[in-house]
Write a protein that holds these residues in place. Sequence first.
Motif, PDB file in Angstrom:
ATOM      1  N   SER A  20     -70.863  19.980  25.830  1.00 41.48           N
ATOM      2  CA  SER A  20     -70.835  18.876  24.869  1.00 41.48           C
ATOM      3  C   SER A  20     -69.393  18.597  24.459  1.00 41.48           C
ATOM      4  O   SER A  20     -68.507  19.422  24.632  1.00 41.48           O
ATOM      5  N   GLU A  24     -69.758  15.480  19.536  1.00 41.79           N
ATOM      6  CA  GLU A  24     -71.193  15.771  19.544  1.00 41.79           C
ATOM      7  C   GLU A  24     -71.490  17.029  18.731  1.00 41.79           C
ATOM      8  O   GLU A  24     -72.423  17.038  17.919  1.00 41.79           O
ATOM      9  N   GLN A  27     -71.297  16.368  15.036  1.00 38.00           N
ATOM     10  CA  GLN A  27     -72.478  15.636  14.569  1.00 38.00           C
ATOM     11  C   GLN A  27     -73.686  16.559  14.463  1.00 38.00           C
ATOM     12  O   GLN A  27     -74.438  16.497  13.488  1.00 38.00           O
ATOM     13  N   TRP A  28     -73.876  17.415  15.444  1.00 32.15           N
ATOM     14  CA  TRP A  28     -75.029  18.312  15.452  1.00 32.15           C
ATOM     15  C   TRP A  28     -74.984  19.305  14.301  1.00 32.15           C
ATOM     16  O   TRP A  28     -76.001  19.545  13.653  1.00 32.15           O
ATOM     17  N   GLN A  43     -79.212  22.335  22.217  1.00 31.38           N
ATOM     18  CA  GLN A  43     -77.838  21.903  22.009  1.00 31.38           C
ATOM     19  C   GLN A  43     -76.842  23.057  22.056  1.00 31.38           C
ATOM     20  O   GLN A  43     -75.650  22.837  21.934  1.00 31.38           O
TER      21      GLN A  43
END
Length: 58
Positions: A20, A24, A27-28, A43
């Motif tokens: 990633s 990303e 954000q996660w 993820q």
Amino acid sequence: MELLFAESWRIKMVEPIRKSTREEREQWIKAAHYNVFQHPAEQAYIDLLIDSGAGELA
């Protein structure tokens, strides 16, 4: 004929993984409210949180 020892612990599975981007990941972790227990496993690139029990052998 002598049979060789079968390594029952050896993993014979391969999964595709995707790296990633930093954006990303930011954000996660914000979506999980900075709680690693709320972070979806899909993820995670590598999971260092789970103990597989290998430490019990030491």
